[in-house]
Design a protein around this motif. Sequence first.
Motif, PDB file in Angstrom:
ATOM      1  N   SER A  57       0.815  -1.143  -0.011  1.00  0.00           N
ATOM      2  CA  SER A  57      -0.055   0.078   0.231  1.00  0.00           C
ATOM      3  C   SER A  57       0.996   1.082   0.063  1.00  0.00           C
ATOM      4  CB  SER A  57      -0.805   0.055   1.263  1.00  0.00           C
ATOM      5  OG  SER A  57      -0.097   0.165   2.470  1.00  0.00           O
ATOM      6  N   VAL A  58       0.344   2.357  -0.190  1.00  0.00           N
ATOM      7  CA  VAL A  58       0.824   3.752  -0.276  1.00  0.00           C
ATOM      8  C   VAL A  58      -0.318   4.548   0.320  1.00  0.00           C
ATOM      9  CG1 VAL A  58       1.829   5.646  -1.886  1.00  0.00           C
ATOM     10  CG2 VAL A  58       1.905   3.260  -2.454  1.00  0.00           C
ATOM     11  N   ALA A  59       0.244   5.254   1.220  1.00  0.00           N
ATOM     12  CA  ALA A  59      -0.843   6.062   1.972  1.00  0.00           C
ATOM     13  C   ALA A  59      -0.081   7.560   2.118  1.00  0.00           C
ATOM     14  CB  ALA A  59      -1.236   5.376   3.436  1.00  0.00           C
ATOM     15  N   LEU A  60      -1.111   8.541   2.465  1.00  0.00           N
ATOM     16  CA  LEU A  60      -0.723   9.965   2.489  1.00  0.00           C
ATOM     17  C   LEU A  60      -1.441  10.328   3.777  1.00  0.00           C
ATOM     18  CD1 LEU A  60       1.169  11.936   1.158  1.00  0.00           C
ATOM     19  CD2 LEU A  60      -0.807  12.770  -0.045  1.00  0.00           C
ATOM     20  N   TYR A  61      -0.767  11.061   4.605  1.00  0.00           N
ATOM     21  CA  TYR A  61      -1.153  11.591   5.757  1.00  0.00           C
ATOM     22  C   TYR A  61      -1.229  13.130   6.114  1.00  0.00           C
ATOM     23  CZ  TYR A  61      -1.279   6.618   6.974  1.00  0.00           C
ATOM     24  OH  TYR A  61      -1.452   5.352   6.953  1.00  0.00           O
ATOM     25  N   GLY A  62      -2.151  13.793   6.283  1.00  0.00           N
ATOM     26  CA  GLY A  62      -2.109  15.049   6.461  1.00  0.00           C
ATOM     27  C   GLY A  62      -2.115  16.009   7.881  1.00  0.00           C
ATOM     28  N   PHE A  63      -1.405  16.990   8.008  1.00  0.00           N
ATOM     29  CA  PHE A  63      -1.226  17.665   9.275  1.00  0.00           C
ATOM     30  C   PHE A  63      -1.194  19.150   9.162  1.00  0.00           C
ATOM     31  CE2 PHE A  63       0.645  13.682   9.181  1.00  0.00           C
ATOM     32  CZ  PHE A  63      -0.090  12.787  10.316  1.00  0.00           C
ATOM     33  N   LEU A  64      -1.983  19.826   9.862  1.00  0.00           N
ATOM     34  CA  LEU A  64      -1.759  21.566   9.809  1.00  0.00           C
ATOM     35  C   LEU A  64      -0.564  21.836  10.606  1.00  0.00           C
ATOM     36  CD1 LEU A  64      -5.609  22.520  10.384  1.00  0.00           C
ATOM     37  CD2 LEU A  64      -3.971  22.858   8.421  1.00  0.00           C
ATOM     38  N   ARG A  65      -0.043  21.092  11.623  1.00  0.00           N
ATOM     39  CA  ARG A  65       0.971  21.576  12.563  1.00  0.00           C
ATOM     40  C   ARG A  65       2.085  20.486  12.384  1.00  0.00           C
ATOM     41  NH1 ARG A  65      -3.942  23.741  14.634  1.00  0.00           N
ATOM     42  NH2 ARG A  65      -4.548  21.520  14.746  1.00  0.00           N
ATOM     43  N   GLU A  66       3.577  21.042  12.490  1.00  0.00           N
ATOM     44  CA  GLU A  66       4.575  20.280  12.396  1.00  0.00           C
ATOM     45  C   GLU A  66       4.719  19.431  13.948  1.00  0.00           C
ATOM     46  OE1 GLU A  66       7.620  17.971  11.729  1.00  0.00           O
ATOM     47  OE2 GLU A  66       6.770  19.683  10.017  1.00  0.00           O
ATOM     48  N   ALA A  67       4.306  19.722  14.904  1.00  0.00           N
ATOM     49  CA  ALA A  67       4.157  19.211  15.967  1.00  0.00           C
ATOM     50  C   ALA A  67       3.406  17.874  15.862  1.00  0.00           C
ATOM     51  CB  ALA A  67       3.687  19.852  17.198  1.00  0.00           C
ATOM     52  N   GLU A  68       2.348  18.164  15.271  1.00  0.00           N
ATOM     53  CA  GLU A  68       1.259  16.733  14.922  1.00  0.00           C
ATOM     54  C   GLU A  68       1.960  15.735  13.975  1.00  0.00           C
ATOM     55  OE1 GLU A  68      -2.266  18.441  13.645  1.00  0.00           O
ATOM     56  OE2 GLU A  68      -3.022  18.626  15.629  1.00  0.00           O
ATOM     57  N   ARG A  69       2.759  16.337  13.018  1.00  0.00           N
ATOM     58  CA  ARG A  69       3.346  15.144  11.921  1.00  0.00           C
ATOM     59  C   ARG A  69       4.532  14.785  12.896  1.00  0.00           C
ATOM     60  NH1 ARG A  69       5.941  17.047   6.258  1.00  0.00           N
ATOM     61  NH2 ARG A  69       7.012  18.421   7.713  1.00  0.00           N
ATOM     62  N   ALA A  70       5.389  15.418  13.721  1.00  0.00           N
ATOM     63  CA  ALA A  70       6.287  14.806  14.420  1.00  0.00           C
ATOM     64  C   ALA A  70       6.012  13.956  15.424  1.00  0.00           C
ATOM     65  CB  ALA A  70       7.170  15.932  15.106  1.00  0.00           C
ATOM     66  N   LEU A  71       4.832  14.153  16.012  1.00  0.00           N
ATOM     67  CA  LEU A  71       4.229  13.219  17.220  1.00  0.00           C
ATOM     68  C   LEU A  71       3.912  11.844  16.278  1.00  0.00           C
ATOM     69  CD1 LEU A  71       3.754  12.047  19.768  1.00  0.00           C
ATOM     70  CD2 LEU A  71       1.726  13.511  19.857  1.00  0.00           C
ATOM     71  N   PHE A  72       3.021  11.912  15.188  1.00  0.00           N
ATOM     72  CA  PHE A  72       2.517  11.012  14.542  1.00  0.00           C
ATOM     73  C   PHE A  72       3.779  10.116  13.966  1.00  0.00           C
ATOM     74  CE2 PHE A  72       1.828   9.177  10.130  1.00  0.00           C
ATOM     75  CZ  PHE A  72       0.443   8.482  10.441  1.00  0.00           C
ATOM     76  N   ARG A  73       4.982  10.507  13.643  1.00  0.00           N
ATOM     77  CA  ARG A  73       6.124   9.963  13.134  1.00  0.00           C
ATOM     78  C   ARG A  73       6.856   9.126  14.128  1.00  0.00           C
ATOM     79  NH1 ARG A  73       8.573  14.236   8.543  1.00  0.00           N
ATOM     80  NH2 ARG A  73       7.399  13.296   6.979  1.00  0.00           N
ATOM     81  N   ASN A  74       6.921   9.883  15.520  1.00  0.00           N
ATOM     82  CA  ASN A  74       7.602   9.310  16.612  1.00  0.00           C
ATOM     83  C   ASN A  74       6.655   8.248  17.055  1.00  0.00           C
ATOM     84  OD1 ASN A  74      10.131  10.866  17.129  1.00  0.00           O
ATOM     85  ND2 ASN A  74       8.870  12.452  17.791  1.00  0.00           N
TER      86      ASN A  74
END
Length: 198
Positions: A57-74
């Motif tokens: 699969s290939v998926a794309l996730y969207g975030f308005l704030r960098e803190a959210e994307r960083a937490l998602f990755r961590n």
Amino acid sequence: MIGRLRGTLLSKQPPWLLVEVGGVGYELEAPMSTIYDLPGIGKEVILLTHHAVKEDSVALYGFLREAERALFRNLQKVSGIGAKIALAVLSGVSVDHFARLVQSGDVVALTKIPGIGKKTAERIVVELRDRVDGLGTSLPGTPASPGAPPDAAGEATVALQQLGYKPAEVTRLVQKVAADGDSAEAIIRKALRAALGG
């Protein structure tokens, strides 16, 4: 890798978004924390993205704030946590609140998030305690909703189930918190607060 999208918001049906960029429609999954603060349909939106490529699969996730994307990755670096649970975490608590829970070692509160059992909560505390420093940022308030769709409760029910809540629990939560005139996003926000004891 796709790191950022700027385009027109064509649809939002939590947790799914459709954003048109240069004639191409990008389908993304987003946490409720991002969906709450999106502009209306037809408006321009800028999203930070996480592009995940797996064997099947290939998926794309969207975030308005960098803190959210960083937490998602961590979060996904913790054994046993994938994208679905990471989205549920971001949908259920703010980055600030999550950082406080991890730093204080509040395993009980973490287990109230769908998909997180006691062992996973303990791993989160151990593995993320040092990584959540600096992630917490004051998040802006939620803008007022322009109006509720005709079946806001139904839309909220579907979104909560996709976040991992059981159908019976979703029905109970939605009936408990929904008020006349509430948008789906307002119902989801109140239901998540109720589920997490907030």
